[in-house]
Design a protein around this motif. Sequence first.
Motif, PDB file in Angstrom:
ATOM      1  N   ARG A 188       8.387  -8.844   0.564  1.00 24.11           N
ATOM      2  CA  ARG A 188       7.262  -9.100   1.462  1.00 24.11           C
ATOM      3  C   ARG A 188       6.749 -10.542   1.404  1.00 24.11           C
ATOM      4  NH1 ARG A 188       5.678  -3.962   3.375  1.00 24.11           N
ATOM      5  NH2 ARG A 188       7.665  -2.859   3.361  1.00 24.11           N
ATOM      6  N   ILE A 200      -1.441  -6.874   0.150  1.00 20.65           N
ATOM      7  CA  ILE A 200      -2.276  -6.462   1.281  1.00 20.65           C
ATOM      8  C   ILE A 200      -2.943  -7.671   1.927  1.00 20.65           C
ATOM      9  CG2 ILE A 200      -4.335  -5.142   1.920  1.00 20.65           C
ATOM     10  CD1 ILE A 200      -3.411  -3.067  -0.128  1.00 20.65           C
ATOM     11  N   THR A 224       2.094  -7.779   5.537  1.00 12.41           N
ATOM     12  CA  THR A 224       1.798  -6.601   6.357  1.00 12.41           C
ATOM     13  C   THR A 224       1.878  -5.308   5.555  1.00 12.41           C
ATOM     14  OG1 THR A 224       4.111  -6.419   7.014  1.00 12.41           O
ATOM     15  CG2 THR A 224       2.655  -7.726   8.446  1.00 12.41           C
ATOM     16  N   THR A 225       2.018  -5.397   4.253  1.00 17.68           N
ATOM     17  CA  THR A 225       2.118  -4.223   3.386  1.00 17.68           C
ATOM     18  C   THR A 225       0.833  -3.410   3.438  1.00 17.68           C
ATOM     19  OG1 THR A 225       3.562  -5.481   1.940  1.00 17.68           O
ATOM     20  CG2 THR A 225       2.612  -3.472   1.024  1.00 17.68           C
ATOM     21  N   THR A 226       0.976  -2.093   3.439  1.00 20.87           N
ATOM     22  CA  THR A 226      -0.184  -1.210   3.448  1.00 20.87           C
ATOM     23  C   THR A 226      -0.433  -0.654   2.045  1.00 20.87           C
ATOM     24  OG1 THR A 226       1.064   0.811   3.897  1.00 20.87           O
ATOM     25  CG2 THR A 226       0.358  -0.503   5.811  1.00 20.87           C
ATOM     26  N   ILE A 227      -1.621  -0.159   1.839  1.00 23.63           N
ATOM     27  CA  ILE A 227      -1.961   0.448   0.554  1.00 23.63           C
ATOM     28  C   ILE A 227      -1.088   1.674   0.303  1.00 23.63           C
ATOM     29  CG2 ILE A 227      -3.851   1.883   1.426  1.00 23.63           C
ATOM     30  CD1 ILE A 227      -3.767   0.072  -1.976  1.00 23.63           C
ATOM     31  N   ASP A 228      -0.719   2.386   1.341  1.00 24.60           N
ATOM     32  CA  ASP A 228       0.139   3.554   1.165  1.00 24.60           C
ATOM     33  C   ASP A 228       1.523   3.164   0.661  1.00 24.60           C
ATOM     34  OD1 ASP A 228      -1.763   5.468   1.874  1.00 24.60           O
ATOM     35  OD2 ASP A 228      -1.323   5.221   4.011  1.00 24.60           O
ATOM     36  N   GLU A 229       2.047   2.036   1.097  1.00 27.34           N
ATOM     37  CA  GLU A 229       3.340   1.581   0.593  1.00 27.34           C
ATOM     38  C   GLU A 229       3.265   1.267  -0.898  1.00 27.34           C
ATOM     39  OE1 GLU A 229       5.717  -0.763   3.902  1.00 27.34           O
ATOM     40  OE2 GLU A 229       3.599  -1.341   3.873  1.00 27.34           O
ATOM     41  N   ARG A 253       1.005   2.633  -2.990  1.00 25.62           N
ATOM     42  CA  ARG A 253       0.801   3.927  -3.652  1.00 25.62           C
ATOM     43  C   ARG A 253       2.115   4.684  -3.818  1.00 25.62           C
ATOM     44  NH1 ARG A 253      -4.210   5.115  -0.110  1.00 25.62           N
ATOM     45  NH2 ARG A 253      -5.877   4.415  -1.464  1.00 25.62           N
TER      46      ARG A 253
END
Length: 80
Positions: free
Chosen positions: A14, A64, A68-73, A75
């Motif tokens: 990322r 984050i 563009t990484t999400t918190i779900d990724e 987690r």
Amino acid sequence: MTFVEEAERLALQRHHGQKYLDQTYMDGHIYPVALQAELIARGAKLSSTEIECILAIAYCHDLIEDTTTTIDEIRDLDRV
């Protein structure tokens, strides 16, 4: 692959192409943060599990904010 290795791999992917001064983002910022975090954790005599968690956090700490990484990724790393 451990979740620490997965965290590092995700950060490498990322942050690819990002710069920190005249270095890659990983070499100029993420790896130094991870090294300092590990040194502090070892100095505090934390368990190996705690140290692994701290390293994973160090690798992911800017994802984050700067990608563009999400918190779900993030987690999902512990489910790999």
